[in-house]
Design a protein around this motif. Sequence first.
Motif, PDB file in Angstrom:
ATOM      1  N   THR A  79      46.415  37.106  31.284  1.00 29.98           N
ATOM      2  CA  THR A  79      45.478  36.151  31.887  1.00 29.98           C
ATOM      3  C   THR A  79      44.042  36.669  31.830  1.00 29.98           C
ATOM      4  O   THR A  79      43.796  37.874  31.666  1.00 29.98           O
ATOM      5  CB  THR A  79      45.845  35.885  33.359  1.00 29.98           C
ATOM      6  N   GLU A  80      43.131  35.737  31.989  1.00 24.50           N
ATOM      7  CA  GLU A  80      41.697  36.085  32.003  1.00 24.50           C
ATOM      8  C   GLU A  80      41.389  37.012  33.176  1.00 24.50           C
ATOM      9  O   GLU A  80      40.583  37.941  33.060  1.00 24.50           O
ATOM     10  CB  GLU A  80      40.858  34.802  32.091  1.00 24.50           C
ATOM     11  N   GLU A  81      42.050  36.775  34.284  1.00 24.97           N
ATOM     12  CA  GLU A  81      41.866  37.624  35.464  1.00 24.97           C
ATOM     13  C   GLU A  81      42.293  39.061  35.168  1.00 24.97           C
ATOM     14  O   GLU A  81      41.607  40.026  35.543  1.00 24.97           O
ATOM     15  CB  GLU A  81      42.672  37.053  36.630  1.00 24.97           C
TER      16      GLU A  81
ATOM     17  N   ARG B   9      42.387  40.461  32.228  1.00 30.74           N
ATOM     18  CA  ARG B   9      41.418  40.998  31.269  1.00 30.74           C
ATOM     19  C   ARG B   9      40.147  41.471  31.991  1.00 30.74           C
ATOM     20  O   ARG B   9      39.631  42.547  31.703  1.00 30.74           O
ATOM     21  CB  ARG B   9      41.063  39.950  30.212  1.00 30.74           C
ATOM     22  N   LEU B  10      39.660  40.634  32.921  1.00 25.89           N
ATOM     23  CA  LEU B  10      38.457  41.014  33.675  1.00 25.89           C
ATOM     24  C   LEU B  10      38.705  42.273  34.502  1.00 25.89           C
ATOM     25  O   LEU B  10      37.835  43.136  34.616  1.00 25.89           O
ATOM     26  CB  LEU B  10      38.013  39.862  34.580  1.00 25.89           C
TER      27      LEU B  10
END
Length: 190
Positions: free
Chosen positions: A53-55, A57-58
């Motif tokens: 998920t983007e979360e 990755r961040l």
Amino acid sequence: MSRTRPSKIAQLPERKRDEIVRDIVLGRKSMWQVSKELGIADTSVSRYMATVTEEERLEIVAKAAHDAKVQNALRNAEIVNELGDDTEKDLKWVLHELKTLLADARGDEDRMIQLGTLKELRQALMALADLQGKLNRKIDIRLNLNESPQFVELRRIILTVLDRHPDAKADFLTEMQRLQVVTPPKAICE
């Protein structure tokens, strides 16, 4: 019913999976490199990375940035702890760092903060170099016993005692004159 088999990456231990994802997200490795290392198709790696998920990755990027700052701070602390061992080398290092930062700092606020820190460090080093230069200078102290009030008093006492022993007084004055501690006997005897 079609059953999908878990990907080879999903079957790896969690620690290895996390390392692969981190390397890809941070750009340390490409999906193609990972596919070659694992002996799978790069499309398999791409499909697995699509599940990240983007979360997540961040979070990986933020943790890496934090770790990098901590490592940089530790390196700087180590350098500061070594300062003073070789002041000339330290000054050269600071000047090199300043030149590098000046070249890279245009419009970068973090770099400007680093420049301020280096400026303070440079000032401390300059003060240290000045102090070291002063301490390295040879200090030449010359004492003239004839000007010392304590020695003048001691000499007066000795001469008074030696007045009672004329033979010893002549030997004493000759020896003192040889050492250039007293003026010739005529001036003292008068």
